[in-house]
Scaffold this active site. Sequence first.
Site, PDB file in Angstrom:
ATOM      1  N   ASP A   1      86.581  -1.680  24.225  1.00 58.42           N
ATOM      2  CA  ASP A   1      86.267  -1.918  25.896  1.00 58.42           C
ATOM      3  C   ASP A   1      85.755  -3.475  25.923  1.00 58.42           C
ATOM      4  O   ASP A   1      85.967  -4.046  26.985  1.00 58.42           O
ATOM      5  CB  ASP A   1      85.208  -0.984  26.402  1.00 58.42           C
TER       6      ASP A   1
ATOM      7  N   GLU B   1      85.095   7.580  15.973  1.00 55.19           N
ATOM      8  CA  GLU B   1      85.720   6.269  15.715  1.00 55.19           C
ATOM      9  C   GLU B   1      84.865   5.340  14.958  1.00 55.19           C
ATOM     10  O   GLU B   1      85.066   4.638  13.852  1.00 55.19           O
ATOM     11  CB  GLU B   1      85.766   5.351  16.933  1.00 55.19           C
TER      12      GLU B   1
ATOM     13  N   GLY C   1      92.198   6.296  23.035  1.00 56.67           N
ATOM     14  CA  GLY C   1      92.348   5.310  24.225  1.00 56.67           C
ATOM     15  C   GLY C   1      94.075   5.042  24.260  1.00 56.67           C
ATOM     16  O   GLY C   1      94.680   5.388  23.665  1.00 56.67           O
ATOM     17  N   SER C   2      94.096   4.337  25.563  1.00 51.11           N
ATOM     18  CA  SER C   2      95.554   4.164  25.753  1.00 51.11           C
ATOM     19  C   SER C   2      96.258   3.015  24.981  1.00 51.11           C
ATOM     20  O   SER C   2      97.406   3.184  24.681  1.00 51.11           O
ATOM     21  CB  SER C   2      95.519   3.683  27.331  1.00 51.11           C
ATOM     22  N   THR C   3      95.248   1.869  24.337  1.00 47.88           N
ATOM     23  CA  THR C   3      95.789   0.973  23.529  1.00 47.88           C
ATOM     24  C   THR C   3      96.179   1.591  22.141  1.00 47.88           C
ATOM     25  O   THR C   3      97.184   1.528  21.536  1.00 47.88           O
ATOM     26  CB  THR C   3      95.024  -0.346  23.582  1.00 47.88           C
TER      27      THR C   3
HETATM   28  C1  5RP Z   1      87.516   5.355  23.206  1.00 51.66           C
HETATM   29  C2  5RP Z   1      87.453   3.974  22.972  1.00 51.66           C
HETATM   30  C3  5RP Z   1      88.758   3.280  23.095  1.00 51.66           C
HETATM   31  O1  5RP Z   1      89.135   2.562  22.218  1.00 51.66           O
HETATM   32  C4  5RP Z   1      88.317   2.108  24.193  1.00 51.66           C
HETATM   33  O2  5RP Z   1      87.923   2.774  25.347  1.00 51.66           O
HETATM   34  C5  5RP Z   1      89.473   1.370  24.823  1.00 51.66           C
HETATM   35  O3  5RP Z   1      90.278   2.184  25.536  1.00 51.66           O
HETATM   36  P1  5RP Z   1      91.832   1.824  26.113  1.00 51.66           P
HETATM   37  O4  5RP Z   1      92.846   1.255  25.232  1.00 51.66           O
HETATM   38  O5  5RP Z   1      92.189   2.957  26.904  1.00 51.66           O
HETATM   39  O6  5RP Z   1      91.338   0.634  27.265  1.00 51.66           O
HETATM   40  O7  5RP Z   1      86.428   3.317  22.410  1.00 51.66           O
HETATM   41  O8  5RP Z   1      86.173   6.066  22.964  1.00 51.66           O
END
Ligand code: 5RP
Length: 238
Positions: free
Chosen positions: A92, A111, A34-36
């Site tokens: 999320d 994950e 994910g982006s974070t």
């Molecule tokens: C991917 C995930 C991500 O960690 C989650 O969607 C958060 O993403 P972002 O940091 O882009 O909001 O669970 O499967």
Amino acid sequence: MNHEKALVEEAKKKAALAAVKHVKDSFIVGLGSGSTAAYAIEALGERVKHEKLRLLAVPTSYQAFLLAVKHGIAITTLDEHPEIDVTIDGADQIDAELNLIKGMGAALAREKIVASASKLNIIIADESKKVRVLGENNHPVPVEVLPFAINPVKRKIEALGGKAILREGKGKLGPVITDNGNAIIDAVFGLIGKAAELELKLKMIPGVIETGLFVNFADIAYIGTSSTVEKIERIRHQ
Ligand code: 5RP
């Protein structure tokens, strides 16, 4: 990038920088998706470069793998290193007990496997991810499903009171296919009072590979704002 979006990115970066401080030399590190999590991978790459940290990383997705390669972090596998020192991942939704909904990036199965192999799980996010109750704002629970079982699983999710939507790809016609070759059903249940119970019910459906409900996994969450980082630690019930 507009001002609001820039502040959110700043918040994610702050949370990521706080989390990577937990990583020490010779650690086996789980890399979230994910982006974070991408900010954490970048920051770890910086530490590898400047502090000569000898890390080995287990990526949770193809995205995390490519980012690790880009930032000079050596890769390993769970076959070689079944025990991980620390995993840093995004989420999320995060409730006050650090239960999570994950999987909007469709990486939830790997994950969760990586999280379950980790001695310490750190979640990083901006403050928009904090909720009182999981499922708020009709946020779906992503469910990874064997393609053969898509329709029967949808029916069983609906029998549990959920609305089941097969996730469609962007930039490609047809359903999203995960890194494991499966489909994702986004299951909307509304407010989820008993996340552990729902998790068990979903996992009992034949064809369900994994769900995005992460109950009792996260140890620490760093929640960034544009100016500060809040640290939340999970209270362990005996
Ligand atoms: C991917 C995930 C991500 O960690 C989650 O969607 C958060 O993403 P972002 O940091 O882009 O909001 O669970 O499967």
